[in-house]
Scaffold this active site. Structure first.
Site, PDB file in Angstrom:
ATOM      1  N   ASN A  83     -27.511 -42.930  40.377  1.00  0.00           N
ATOM      2  CA  ASN A  83     -27.103 -44.202  39.778  1.00  0.00           C
ATOM      3  C   ASN A  83     -28.004 -45.344  40.189  1.00  0.00           C
ATOM      4  O   ASN A  83     -28.154 -46.330  39.465  1.00  0.00           O
ATOM      5  CB  ASN A  83     -25.652 -44.532  40.180  1.00  0.00           C
ATOM      6  CG  ASN A  83     -24.634 -43.889  39.263  1.00  0.00           C
ATOM      7  OD1 ASN A  83     -24.402 -44.358  38.157  1.00  0.00           O
ATOM      8  ND2 ASN A  83     -24.036 -42.806  39.727  1.00  0.00           N
ATOM      9  N   TYR A 100     -27.868 -32.978  48.637  1.00  0.00           N
ATOM     10  CA  TYR A 100     -27.437 -33.463  47.327  1.00  0.00           C
ATOM     11  C   TYR A 100     -27.738 -32.363  46.313  1.00  0.00           C
ATOM     12  O   TYR A 100     -28.899 -32.159  45.946  1.00  0.00           O
ATOM     13  CB  TYR A 100     -28.184 -34.753  47.000  1.00  0.00           C
ATOM     14  CG  TYR A 100     -27.791 -35.443  45.710  1.00  0.00           C
ATOM     15  CD1 TYR A 100     -26.632 -35.129  45.011  1.00  0.00           C
ATOM     16  CD2 TYR A 100     -28.597 -36.458  45.194  1.00  0.00           C
ATOM     17  CE1 TYR A 100     -26.290 -35.784  43.840  1.00  0.00           C
ATOM     18  CE2 TYR A 100     -28.255 -37.130  44.028  1.00  0.00           C
ATOM     19  CZ  TYR A 100     -27.119 -36.782  43.351  1.00  0.00           C
ATOM     20  OH  TYR A 100     -26.784 -37.442  42.189  1.00  0.00           O
ATOM     21  N   LYS A 108     -23.135 -33.172  48.976  1.00  0.00           N
ATOM     22  CA  LYS A 108     -22.556 -33.727  47.748  1.00  0.00           C
ATOM     23  C   LYS A 108     -22.805 -32.720  46.639  1.00  0.00           C
ATOM     24  O   LYS A 108     -23.958 -32.344  46.365  1.00  0.00           O
ATOM     25  CB  LYS A 108     -23.187 -35.068  47.390  1.00  0.00           C
ATOM     26  CG  LYS A 108     -22.639 -35.649  46.076  1.00  0.00           C
ATOM     27  CD  LYS A 108     -23.388 -36.885  45.631  1.00  0.00           C
ATOM     28  CE  LYS A 108     -22.835 -37.395  44.292  1.00  0.00           C
ATOM     29  NZ  LYS A 108     -23.604 -38.541  43.754  1.00  0.00           N
ATOM     30  N   ILE A 123     -17.972 -38.620  46.183  1.00  0.00           N
ATOM     31  CA  ILE A 123     -18.934 -39.691  45.910  1.00  0.00           C
ATOM     32  C   ILE A 123     -18.915 -39.896  44.404  1.00  0.00           C
ATOM     33  O   ILE A 123     -19.309 -39.001  43.652  1.00  0.00           O
ATOM     34  CB  ILE A 123     -20.344 -39.342  46.408  1.00  0.00           C
ATOM     35  CG1 ILE A 123     -20.346 -39.153  47.924  1.00  0.00           C
ATOM     36  CG2 ILE A 123     -21.332 -40.436  46.016  1.00  0.00           C
ATOM     37  CD1 ILE A 123     -21.709 -38.825  48.517  1.00  0.00           C
TER      38      ILE A 123
END
Length: 335
Positions: A51, A147, A176, A236
């Site tokens: 993002n 990630y 994540k 998240i």
């Protein structure tokens, strides 16, 4: 500046968008305002993730974003808050260098994605995928979160065997999972919450994770309640950029429900219905739509522009965001 010993908490964390001005320079004033807004809502701060358009920023701009976030926290009564920064680069060496700079800028934790440019080669070489993360963890001055986001890594998707192997590294504190696979997360959580694992890694986790737990976090809030049931430790969520209080409400209510409060569980299920809908709208709206939602509902300029090759927000997305998220924004304002 916050000390590197600040521990990462269980619960809701938000990967912030990076606001750009019309000339595509970083709007540090808007970024600082959003950092403080989310900190006041009690969510964890994640900078330079997907993002945050990290891949669109120069090394100097990445440093500026982290420095701005750290200063905003320190100057507004949140000096004890940890700060997670995306430090993925095109190679292990580049990633290590970015992570070193992130620490200098004020990050306390790093989140690292596998580079996807050579997925046509390394995607088939699973040993190389694992070796990339191990090298980064070996040399990172910050505790590292994996990630796993196939959509942003040209399809490279870590499986639970690989995640479990990497979780055994002494400088890994979490993962994540933006792969929408709760079962994968449950297998990882079962391993990292076992007595044997905690006997080996518990002291380290207590120093970098507030609960003393290895963080297993889905990348979507649409599945938070089932993920918590599957031993995950929070999530998240990019949707938290717009609805941080709603996300916090869902998390705390779900915890009460899963602890045996049937009234709270029923409330959490209804709220999960709302979040699943709004999360999907935000996913469809994309980064540009998320920024428009911030500008429209929260404060003009808070979202700002996206950087090319992300184009301007389309009229259809504007209409969807303003109409379909209106009720959810009213709920957020009621909290």
């Amino acid at each position: 500046m916050t000390q590197a010993s600040a521990a990462w908490p269980n619960g809701i964390s938000v990967p912030l968008t990076t606001p750009f001005k019309a000339d595509e320079t970083v709007d540090t004033e808007a970024l600082a305002a959003q950092v403080v807004r989310l900190a006041k809502a009690g969510v964890g701060i994640v900078l330079l993730g997907t993002n945050g358009e990290a891949s669109h920023l120069s090394p100097a701009e990445r440093f500026l974003v982290i420095q701005t976030g750290r200063k905003a926290l320190d100057d507004n009564g949140f000096a004890d808050r940890p700060l997670l920064a995306g430090t993925g680069g095109g190679s292990a060496a580049t990633t290590i260098g970015i992570t070193i700079e992130a620490k200098k800028a004020g990050a306390t934790h790093a989140i690292v994605i596998i580079p996807g440019y050579f997925s046509f080669a390394m995607g088939r070489d699973r040993a190389a995928v694992v070796a990339f993360f191990k090298k980064v963890m070996d040399e990172s001055p910050l505790p590292v979160m994996i990630y796993n986001f196939p959509g942003a890594a040209a399809g490279i998707d870590l499986n639970s065997d690989e995640l479990i192997e990497l979780s055994n590294h002494p400088n890994c504190f979490g993962a994540k999972l933006t792969c929408a696979m709760i079962g994968k997360g449950q297998r990882l959580a079962a391993h990292t919450q076992s007595k044997d694992y905690l006997a080996k890694h518990g002291q380290y986790l207590q120093s970098v994770s507030a609960s003393g737990a290895f963080q297993v976090l889905p990348g979507f809030s649409e599945s938070l309640v089932p993920a918590l049931l599957a031993r995950h430790t929070g999530c998240i969520t990019g949707t938290g950029n717009v609805f941080p209080k709603t996300m916090q409400k869902l998390y705390t209510t779900a915890l009460k429900g899963l602890a045996g409060d049937q009234t709270a569980l029923a409330e959490a299920m209804i709220l999960q219905d709302r979040v699943a809908r709004s999360d999907y709208i935000i996913v469809k709206a994309g980064i540009q739509g998320t920024k428009h939602a911030l500008d429209h509902f929260v404060q003009k300029g808070l979202g700002g522009y996206a950087r090319l090759p992300l184009g301007p927000v389309s009229p259809d997305v504007v209409k969807m965001v303003e109409e379909d998220l209106k009720e959810d924004w009213e709920y957020e304002c009621s909290l």
